[in-house]
Design a protein around this motif. Sequence first.
Motif, PDB file in Angstrom:
ATOM      1  N   ARG A   1       0.696  17.011   4.632  1.00 37.37           N
ATOM      2  CA  ARG A   1       1.108  16.477   3.348  1.00 37.37           C
ATOM      3  C   ARG A   1       0.121  15.402   2.907  1.00 37.37           C
ATOM      4  NH1 ARG A   1       5.621  17.738   6.194  1.00 37.37           N
ATOM      5  NH2 ARG A   1       5.613  15.825   7.389  1.00 37.37           N
ATOM      6  N   GLU A   2      -0.194  15.412   1.621  1.00 30.46           N
ATOM      7  CA  GLU A   2      -1.170  14.442   1.126  1.00 30.46           C
ATOM      8  C   GLU A   2      -0.865  14.087  -0.316  1.00 30.46           C
ATOM      9  OE1 GLU A   2      -5.995  13.652   1.331  1.00 30.46           O
ATOM     10  OE2 GLU A   2      -5.127  15.525   2.084  1.00 30.46           O
ATOM     11  N   LEU A   3      -1.030  12.809  -0.642  1.00 30.04           N
ATOM     12  CA  LEU A   3      -0.783  12.293  -1.985  1.00 30.04           C
ATOM     13  C   LEU A   3      -2.107  12.219  -2.735  1.00 30.04           C
ATOM     14  CD1 LEU A   3       1.290  10.878  -3.948  1.00 30.04           C
ATOM     15  CD2 LEU A   3       0.571   8.729  -2.900  1.00 30.04           C
ATOM     16  N   HIS A   4      -2.149  12.867  -3.907  1.00 28.46           N
ATOM     17  CA  HIS A   4      -3.370  12.912  -4.708  1.00 28.46           C
ATOM     18  C   HIS A   4      -3.150  12.175  -6.031  1.00 28.46           C
ATOM     19  CE1 HIS A   4      -4.840  15.965  -1.948  1.00 28.46           C
ATOM     20  NE2 HIS A   4      -3.759  16.696  -2.195  1.00 28.46           N
ATOM     21  N   LEU A   5      -4.168  11.455  -6.472  1.00 25.90           N
ATOM     22  CA  LEU A   5      -4.161  10.840  -7.793  1.00 25.90           C
ATOM     23  C   LEU A   5      -4.665  11.852  -8.808  1.00 25.90           C
ATOM     24  CD1 LEU A   5      -5.623   7.315  -6.958  1.00 25.90           C
ATOM     25  CD2 LEU A   5      -3.333   7.792  -7.819  1.00 25.90           C
ATOM     26  N   LEU A   6      -3.946  12.011  -9.918  1.00 27.78           N
ATOM     27  CA  LEU A   6      -4.322  12.964 -10.950  1.00 27.78           C
ATOM     28  C   LEU A   6      -5.069  12.253 -12.080  1.00 27.78           C
ATOM     29  CD1 LEU A   6      -1.055  15.108 -11.145  1.00 27.78           C
ATOM     30  CD2 LEU A   6      -3.109  15.496  -9.758  1.00 27.78           C
ATOM     31  N   PRO A   7      -5.889  12.982 -12.830  1.00 31.05           N
ATOM     32  CA  PRO A   7      -6.670  12.349 -13.901  1.00 31.05           C
ATOM     33  C   PRO A   7      -5.822  11.614 -14.935  1.00 31.05           C
ATOM     34  CG  PRO A   7      -7.479  14.561 -13.445  1.00 31.05           C
ATOM     35  CD  PRO A   7      -6.226  14.404 -12.652  1.00 31.05           C
TER      36      PRO A   7
ATOM     37  N   GLY B   1       0.842  -1.186   0.000  1.00 31.32           N
ATOM     38  CA  GLY B   1       0.000   0.000   0.000  1.00 31.32           C
ATOM     39  C   GLY B   1       0.874   1.232   0.000  1.00 31.32           C
ATOM     40  N   ARG B   2       0.379   2.292  -0.590  1.00 29.30           N
ATOM     41  CA  ARG B   2       1.150   3.535  -0.662  1.00 29.30           C
ATOM     42  C   ARG B   2       0.534   4.558   0.271  1.00 29.30           C
ATOM     43  NH1 ARG B   2       3.874   6.658  -5.660  1.00 29.30           N
ATOM     44  NH2 ARG B   2       5.540   7.560  -4.402  1.00 29.30           N
ATOM     45  N   VAL B   3       1.370   5.150   1.113  1.00 27.35           N
ATOM     46  CA  VAL B   3       0.883   6.080   2.123  1.00 27.35           C
ATOM     47  C   VAL B   3       0.477   7.396   1.459  1.00 27.35           C
ATOM     48  CG1 VAL B   3       1.442   7.368   4.213  1.00 27.35           C
ATOM     49  CG2 VAL B   3       2.304   5.041   3.907  1.00 27.35           C
ATOM     50  N   ALA B   4      -0.807   7.755   1.608  1.00 25.75           N
ATOM     51  CA  ALA B   4      -1.319   8.996   1.041  1.00 25.75           C
ATOM     52  C   ALA B   4      -1.385  10.113   2.075  1.00 25.75           C
ATOM     53  CB  ALA B   4      -2.708   8.781   0.448  1.00 25.75           C
ATOM     54  N   ARG B   5      -1.486   9.734   3.355  1.00 23.70           N
ATOM     55  CA  ARG B   5      -1.574  10.744   4.414  1.00 23.70           C
ATOM     56  C   ARG B   5      -1.209  10.081   5.728  1.00 23.70           C
ATOM     57  NH1 ARG B   5      -4.997  15.766   5.226  1.00 23.70           N
ATOM     58  NH2 ARG B   5      -5.260  15.976   7.472  1.00 23.70           N
ATOM     59  N   VAL B   6      -0.553  10.843   6.591  1.00 19.70           N
ATOM     60  CA  VAL B   6      -0.184  10.351   7.914  1.00 19.70           C
ATOM     61  C   VAL B   6      -0.845  11.245   8.951  1.00 19.70           C
ATOM     62  CG1 VAL B   6       1.693   9.864   9.516  1.00 19.70           C
ATOM     63  CG2 VAL B   6       2.032   9.503   7.059  1.00 19.70           C
ATOM     64  N   ASP B   7      -1.756  10.678   9.704  1.00 12.79           N
ATOM     65  CA  ASP B   7      -2.362  11.360  10.839  1.00 12.79           C
ATOM     66  C   ASP B   7      -1.928  10.635  12.101  1.00 12.79           C
ATOM     67  OD1 ASP B   7      -4.165  13.383   9.520  1.00 12.79           O
ATOM     68  OD2 ASP B   7      -4.928  11.556   8.582  1.00 12.79           O
TER      69      ASP B   7
END
Length: 339
Positions: free
Chosen positions: A224-230, A24-30
């Motif tokens: 910081r957050e990882l977003h998927l682009l179109p 899994g790829r980390v998109a956000r760490v809270d």
Amino acid sequence: MGDITSLGWTPERDAELPAGCRPGRVARVDRGRLTVLTADGERHASPGPLRGDTGPAVGDWVALRGELAVAVLPRRTAFTRGAAGRTSAEQVVAANLDLVLVVDALSTAPRLRRVERYLAVAWGSGATPVVVLSKADLCADVPAAVRAVAEHALGVDVLPGSSVTGAGLDAVRALLGPGRTAAMVGPSGVGKSSLANALAGTTVAATREVRDGDGRGRHTTTARELHLLPGGGLLVDTPGMRELGLVDDDGLDTAYADVAELAAGCRFRDCAHRTEPGCAVAAAIDDGRLDPARYTAWRKLQAEARRQALRSDARARAAEHARVRAVQRAHRTQPNRVR
């Protein structure tokens, strides 16, 4: 989502994954919780007893066993900064990047020294840096501004763009093909969140106006957050950084390749670049080939990197001394030891 390769996974990583785990790829760490992207979509996971040098950062690949992240897989690249204050601690801003987009705004004159600092850290990350000059709609002479930055961003593409008009953003999108990951870095107020929204085609980050009077930015992105682009790329939006401390000097000679090349041509290997005979750096400053402000910035960052290295060494020595003292105390308290 379906295909894990769309998140940047490559077959070479298969051997790194512990048995019985899925990636899994980390998109956000809270605090106490991870948002993780998987082949089956977005999931939440808790960091378990992790195997790895550090805790997970945005962009990391983790091994998931059920709802637990049990390992951080080796990083290919990482944009790191020195923590604020007199400390040797390092902070991973984003991991496993292909590109680092160094963002500065054309609403004011480009801050060349700041761009150089970001580029030095970006080159040291192992990823490829690109300068993105945002708010091009507010600049009277965009080509001149691009030329000014390009003179100090050696070997780096400099792309102007506007999230208001959309001009220039296709060139940025072209860099972010399927499975490619970029992080946008820069101080508050340069338009990172607006660019993220424009590239994503939807609102993925909150935006606010810069402060009245001084034109300085407010912090809008708070995590910081990882977003998927179109188009299939991935983009890490980062909060504005008040300080960007160097962790080491890995990227300095690349960011300042012109100065480093001149310094290598000095007559004496220990040349201090002041009054020594045969100093190629001083000669280049005298005849106008080298901007003295750029040379001064290079020396300043060199000194900063040396101080950070000394602090890191001191921290390592202190940790080893503490370990030895703990062993000695444990030995003294053993009831059966020979006296």
